[in-house]
Design a protein around this motif. Structure first.
Motif, PDB file in Angstrom:
ATOM      1  N   ARG A 176       0.847  -1.178   0.000  1.00  0.00           N
ATOM      2  CA  ARG A 176       0.000   0.000   0.000  1.00  0.00           C
ATOM      3  C   ARG A 176       0.891   1.240   0.000  1.00  0.00           C
ATOM      4  NH1 ARG A 176      -4.138  -0.052   4.660  1.00  0.00           N
ATOM      5  NH2 ARG A 176      -4.740   1.861   3.588  1.00  0.00           N
ATOM      6  N   PHE A 177       1.209   1.708  -1.173  1.00  0.00           N
ATOM      7  CA  PHE A 177       2.178   2.773  -1.364  1.00  0.00           C
ATOM      8  C   PHE A 177       1.856   4.001  -0.514  1.00  0.00           C
ATOM      9  CE2 PHE A 177       5.391   5.076  -3.583  1.00  0.00           C
ATOM     10  CZ  PHE A 177       4.900   6.345  -3.843  1.00  0.00           C
ATOM     11  N   SER A 178       0.587   4.347  -0.415  1.00  0.00           N
ATOM     12  CA  SER A 178       0.212   5.592   0.271  1.00  0.00           C
ATOM     13  C   SER A 178       0.495   5.554   1.762  1.00  0.00           C
ATOM     14  CB  SER A 178      -1.270   5.890   0.032  1.00  0.00           C
ATOM     15  OG  SER A 178      -2.076   4.859   0.581  1.00  0.00           O
ATOM     16  N   THR A 179       0.753   4.390   2.310  1.00  0.00           N
ATOM     17  CA  THR A 179       1.003   4.271   3.745  1.00  0.00           C
ATOM     18  C   THR A 179       2.487   4.359   4.101  1.00  0.00           C
ATOM     19  OG1 THR A 179       1.171   1.856   3.736  1.00  0.00           O
ATOM     20  CG2 THR A 179      -1.040   2.814   3.985  1.00  0.00           C
ATOM     21  N   TYR A 180       3.330   4.490   3.094  1.00  0.00           N
ATOM     22  CA  TYR A 180       4.772   4.530   3.319  1.00  0.00           C
ATOM     23  C   TYR A 180       5.329   5.942   3.198  1.00  0.00           C
ATOM     24  CZ  TYR A 180       5.055  -0.550   3.088  1.00  0.00           C
ATOM     25  OH  TYR A 180       4.918  -1.888   3.345  1.00  0.00           O
ATOM     26  N   LYS A 214       4.054  10.147   4.258  1.00  0.00           N
ATOM     27  CA  LYS A 214       2.796   9.630   3.707  1.00  0.00           C
ATOM     28  C   LYS A 214       1.736  10.713   3.641  1.00  0.00           C
ATOM     29  CE  LYS A 214       1.231   7.763   8.143  1.00  0.00           C
ATOM     30  NZ  LYS A 214       0.797   6.532   8.860  1.00  0.00           N
ATOM     31  N   THR A 215       1.913  11.778   4.420  1.00  0.00           N
ATOM     32  CA  THR A 215       0.975  12.902   4.395  1.00  0.00           C
ATOM     33  C   THR A 215       1.435  14.035   3.477  1.00  0.00           C
ATOM     34  OG1 THR A 215       2.027  13.811   6.357  1.00  0.00           O
ATOM     35  CG2 THR A 215       0.089  12.424   6.697  1.00  0.00           C
ATOM     36  N   ASN A 274       1.626   4.996  -7.716  1.00  0.00           N
ATOM     37  CA  ASN A 274       2.575   4.293  -6.841  1.00  0.00           C
ATOM     38  C   ASN A 274       4.021   4.669  -7.171  1.00  0.00           C
ATOM     39  OD1 ASN A 274       0.417   3.028  -5.663  1.00  0.00           O
ATOM     40  ND2 ASN A 274       0.745   1.055  -6.653  1.00  0.00           N
ATOM     41  N   ARG A 322       5.297  12.802  -4.930  1.00  0.00           N
ATOM     42  CA  ARG A 322       4.756  11.454  -5.042  1.00  0.00           C
ATOM     43  C   ARG A 322       3.405  11.501  -5.729  1.00  0.00           C
ATOM     44  NH1 ARG A 322       4.642   9.086   0.748  1.00  0.00           N
ATOM     45  NH2 ARG A 322       3.603   7.325  -0.280  1.00  0.00           N
ATOM     46  N   ASP A 323       3.106  10.424  -6.439  1.00  0.00           N
ATOM     47  CA  ASP A 323       1.809  10.239  -7.076  1.00  0.00           C
ATOM     48  C   ASP A 323       1.264   8.911  -6.568  1.00  0.00           C
ATOM     49  OD1 ASP A 323      -0.357   9.716  -8.732  1.00  0.00           O
ATOM     50  OD2 ASP A 323       0.580  10.617 -10.486  1.00  0.00           O
ATOM     51  N   ASN A 324       0.389   8.978  -5.603  1.00  0.00           N
ATOM     52  CA  ASN A 324      -0.119   7.746  -4.994  1.00  0.00           C
ATOM     53  C   ASN A 324      -0.963   6.932  -5.971  1.00  0.00           C
ATOM     54  OD1 ASN A 324       1.168   8.279  -2.569  1.00  0.00           O
ATOM     55  ND2 ASN A 324      -0.633   9.241  -1.645  1.00  0.00           N
ATOM     56  N   VAL A 380       7.271   7.678  -6.705  1.00  0.00           N
ATOM     57  CA  VAL A 380       7.878   8.857  -6.105  1.00  0.00           C
ATOM     58  C   VAL A 380       8.919   9.394  -7.084  1.00  0.00           C
ATOM     59  CG1 VAL A 380       9.631   7.531  -4.852  1.00  0.00           C
ATOM     60  CG2 VAL A 380       8.974   9.817  -4.039  1.00  0.00           C
TER      61      VAL A 380
END
Length: 119
Positions: A28-32, A53-54, A76, A71-73, A78
């Motif tokens: 889960r890319f957005s959580t890293y 992540k924020t 996925n 980053r582009d969630n 950076v």
């Protein structure tokens, strides 16, 4: 397990620009938190830039105003936009994904991409 693949490195003259990409899969890319490191020959691997992540960003002093991490969630991915490159930016650049879950740290690295800046 997260897999990271960097791309975009190459040879550029001083003053030029490159954009590095790091594509992630398997998690889960957005959580890293995502980070770029670099390692020059004979030296240790050092942090260059972080995007949390924020979306908060941090840079080492030597690249502030020249490099931009984003980053582009949805993709996925950076990025590290590098402008006004200097010979001292020459290094292998690595991306890293990390997060802490229930007190356990999870860290993943890419294989690196070479950036060479000629004077």
């Amino acid at each position: 397990q997260v897999q990271l693949v960097e791309s975009g490195g190459g040879l550029v003259q001083a003053g030029g620009s490159l954009r590095l990409s790091c594509a992630a899969s398997g998690g889960r890319f957005s959580t890293y938190h995502m980070r770029w490191f670099r390692q020059a020959p004979g030296l240790e691997r050092d942090i260059v830039a972080t995007i949390t992540k924020t979306g908060d960003t941090y840079y080492i002093d030597s690249v502030k105003g020249r490099f931009t991490i984003s980053r582009d969630n949805a993709k996925n991915t950076v990025y590290l936009q590098m402008n006004s490159l200097k010979p001292e930016d020459t290094a292998v650049y690595y991306c890293k994904a990390d997060r802490v879950v229930a007190g356990i740290s999870y860290d993943y690295w890419g294989q690196g991409t070479q950036v060479t800046v000629s004077s």
